[in-house]
Design a protein around this motif. Structure first.
Motif, PDB file in Angstrom:
ATOM      1  N   UNK A 298       6.803   9.893   5.048  1.00  0.00           N
ATOM      2  CA  UNK A 298       5.839   8.923   4.531  1.00  0.00           C
ATOM      3  C   UNK A 298       5.345   7.978   5.617  1.00  0.00           C
ATOM      4  N   UNK A 299       6.234   7.641   6.489  1.00  0.00           N
ATOM      5  CA  UNK A 299       5.930   6.646   7.529  1.00  0.00           C
ATOM      6  C   UNK A 299       4.816   7.101   8.468  1.00  0.00           C
ATOM      7  N   UNK A 300       4.766   8.402   8.754  1.00  0.00           N
ATOM      8  CA  UNK A 300       3.792   8.877   9.751  1.00  0.00           C
ATOM      9  C   UNK A 300       2.700   9.750   9.159  1.00  0.00           C
ATOM     10  N   UNK A 301       2.800  10.049   7.879  1.00  0.00           N
ATOM     11  CA  UNK A 301       1.877  10.992   7.265  1.00  0.00           C
ATOM     12  C   UNK A 301       0.507  10.362   7.005  1.00  0.00           C
ATOM     13  N   UNK A 302      -0.539  10.988   7.486  1.00  0.00           N
ATOM     14  CA  UNK A 302      -1.884  10.525   7.125  1.00  0.00           C
ATOM     15  C   UNK A 302      -2.789  11.725   6.913  1.00  0.00           C
ATOM     16  N   UNK A 303      -3.931  11.452   6.256  1.00  0.00           N
ATOM     17  CA  UNK A 303      -4.772  12.545   5.806  1.00  0.00           C
ATOM     18  C   UNK A 303      -5.896  12.776   6.793  1.00  0.00           C
ATOM     19  N   UNK A 304      -5.734  13.808   7.582  1.00  0.00           N
ATOM     20  CA  UNK A 304      -6.706  14.105   8.624  1.00  0.00           C
ATOM     21  C   UNK A 304      -8.050  14.517   8.029  1.00  0.00           C
ATOM     22  N   UNK A 306      -9.797  13.155   5.999  1.00  0.00           N
ATOM     23  CA  UNK A 306     -10.706  12.022   5.800  1.00  0.00           C
ATOM     24  C   UNK A 306     -11.483  11.656   7.064  1.00  0.00           C
ATOM     25  N   UNK A 307     -11.022  12.153   8.191  1.00  0.00           N
ATOM     26  CA  UNK A 307     -11.669  11.742   9.450  1.00  0.00           C
ATOM     27  C   UNK A 307     -12.994  12.479   9.650  1.00  0.00           C
TER      28      UNK A 307
END
Lengths: 307, 307
Positions: A298-304, A306-307
């Motif tokens: 969770x700490x490092x997860x982001x949704x690529x 969206x970029x």
């Protein structure tokens, strides 16, 4: 095929801004084994203790799947002792006292039953001892990982370089990487150190996480932001234990799997610092570990996307 | 609906272990606008310069889609000037000289054409000026983000707290978070600061990355490990510009999208430090940015399925 762990077993006396530990069990091999035993059993331990080392502590390790055949007990001698004091920022510490005792004349003996060693974790210790273990193994392990510290860079540089040449994974902290390479930039430092032999370099940055370098690739895992770091002693060893434990369980030595191993190691280290010494490591369950690893995701997860 | 940026425009004179910049263009609003203009146009800028500010620099900003109607030009006065020297570790710097000049008596005026402000980025500046801009807007923006620094905590604490109460996203560095909250642990510091008003807190840790806090959630993005940090000036502003630029482009103010915005901000900041001042930001293309963001994905990406 087995996981062999080499390192010190010790008494520690720790002072932090939060209190004093009094004389408790420590040592690199103790932390590594406690951490790794959550992932792989048995752990075949190589170390040395004095007659003063509590039998119940040896039994506790044994009960967790740590094979102590390679642990020499010198009945008439005293165990390695270290005392230190941490400052408010918990990133720096003063050594108050070191008594080498049994560690001063330690000649490791690799038992015949350890010759099936597939994964070897060399905890921080005299480079000469680390090298001796490698030399005694009749077949080279599939993966040799090694931890070391600035003290050996200053007092046993030649021996240290010999060991580094033999290992696959080297673990040091950021200031040690700078000292070993003579480069301030960690990217440049990594490039120089990878020329010394290891295929993989892990640079531990304490509360700032860890970097894994391999050829032109780099991976970063943060440390978990914690409310309080209570006692950082053994965090690096616990990290090493989680790392090698995950590798030994999965038997996968790819770069991709080493990334995961670093996250596992970071998760284990985040437990270690929550209480004095090995206390927290002795308490945690598999569920605690799984939950903590999910926190890292969770700490490092982001949704690529969206970029 | 538009993105409004408030902040200083300045001359900087920078000394690093790698060389001297001489007098170059800087200022929070300059960096923010240059960075954000890669994602959203126009940027509506609010600032003040003296008659000595080069017309060609204003034109360059204008050509990148920065609307300068809100930038006051005080013909008979001098622009804000700052000079500083960085130490070897690039994390600490000494201010050698500060001349407030036009900034000392700056009264911002929000042009009528800026009243469609949907996203407001308050760059580091007198809290009183930041507050004045908020007060002049007839409709509250959908999102107000704010950067500040320790100097205002020490000299304008009351005004600062008033602005903090009004914003959605506060950005500070780690030592500022500690100073503002009185807590050493960043997790505890974040909890205290979130009580002061903002829904989101970003703690910038320079080469050690950035943390985003929101309620009980936390996200971490590393800084890209670079061979050399040439000049860190403006990195925080460039981060802020990438962050708000991505938010303004996507019009999505969810926690999930803020994570992505932090990665975009970190990518932009990693360019900023590669050369003196705004030089690198003026050179880079959309392809460079896309490639760099992919490097961030690679840097933190690991395969959870293997655990």
């Amino acid at each position: 095929m087995s996981l062999v762990v080499v390192g010190s077993m010790a008494f520690d006396d720790i002072e932090t801004p939060f209190g004093k530990s009094n004389k408790i069990i420590g040592g690199a091999a103790t932390y590594i084994a406690l951490s790794a035993s959550n992932f792989k059993k048995p752990i075949k331990q190589i170390s040395v203790v004095g007659g003063d080392f509590p039998v119940e502590e040896l039994e506790a390790l044994s009960n967790r799947g740590v094979d102590l055949e390679g642990v020499q007990i010198k009945k008439d001698k005293k165990s390695f002792y270290w005392s230190g004091r941490y400052h408010m920022d918990m990133n720096t510490r003063d050594t108050l006292e070191t008594q080498l005792n049994v560690l001063g004349e330690f000649v490791p003996i690799v038992p015949e039953s350890y010759q099936d060693c597939e994964f070897l974790m060399l905890g921080n210790l005299l480079p000469e001892v680390q090298l001796s273990v490698i030399r005694q193994l009749k077949h080279r392990p599939r993966l040799i990982a090694m931890d070391t510290m600035n003290f050996w860079m200053e007092t046993a540089a030649d021996d240290l370089k010999k060991v580094i040449r033999e290992v696959d994974v080297l673990m040091v902290n950021d200031s040690e990487a700078r000292e070993l390479s003579g480069e301030f930039s960690l990217v440049k430092a990594a490039r120089e150190i990878l020329k010394m032999g290891p295929e993989y370099l892990i640079i531990k940055k304490g509360e700032h996480g860890a970097l894994l370098f391999h050829k032109q690739q780099v991976f970063f895992a943060p440390a978990l932001p914690l409310e309080e770091v209570f006692d950082p002693t053994g965090a690096g060893d616990t990290f090493a234990g989680g790392f090698i434990g995950h590798i030994a369980r999965s038997k996968d030595i790819s770069f991709e799997n080493m990334k995961t191993a670093i996250v596992v190691g970071s998760a284990m280290a985040s437990f270690c610092v929550e209480k004095f010494g090995t206390q927290r490591l002795q308490e945690i369950s598999q569920d605690d570990i799984d939950e903590r690893i999910q926190e890292f995701v969770q700490l490092v997860n982001f949704d690529i996307a969206l970029i």
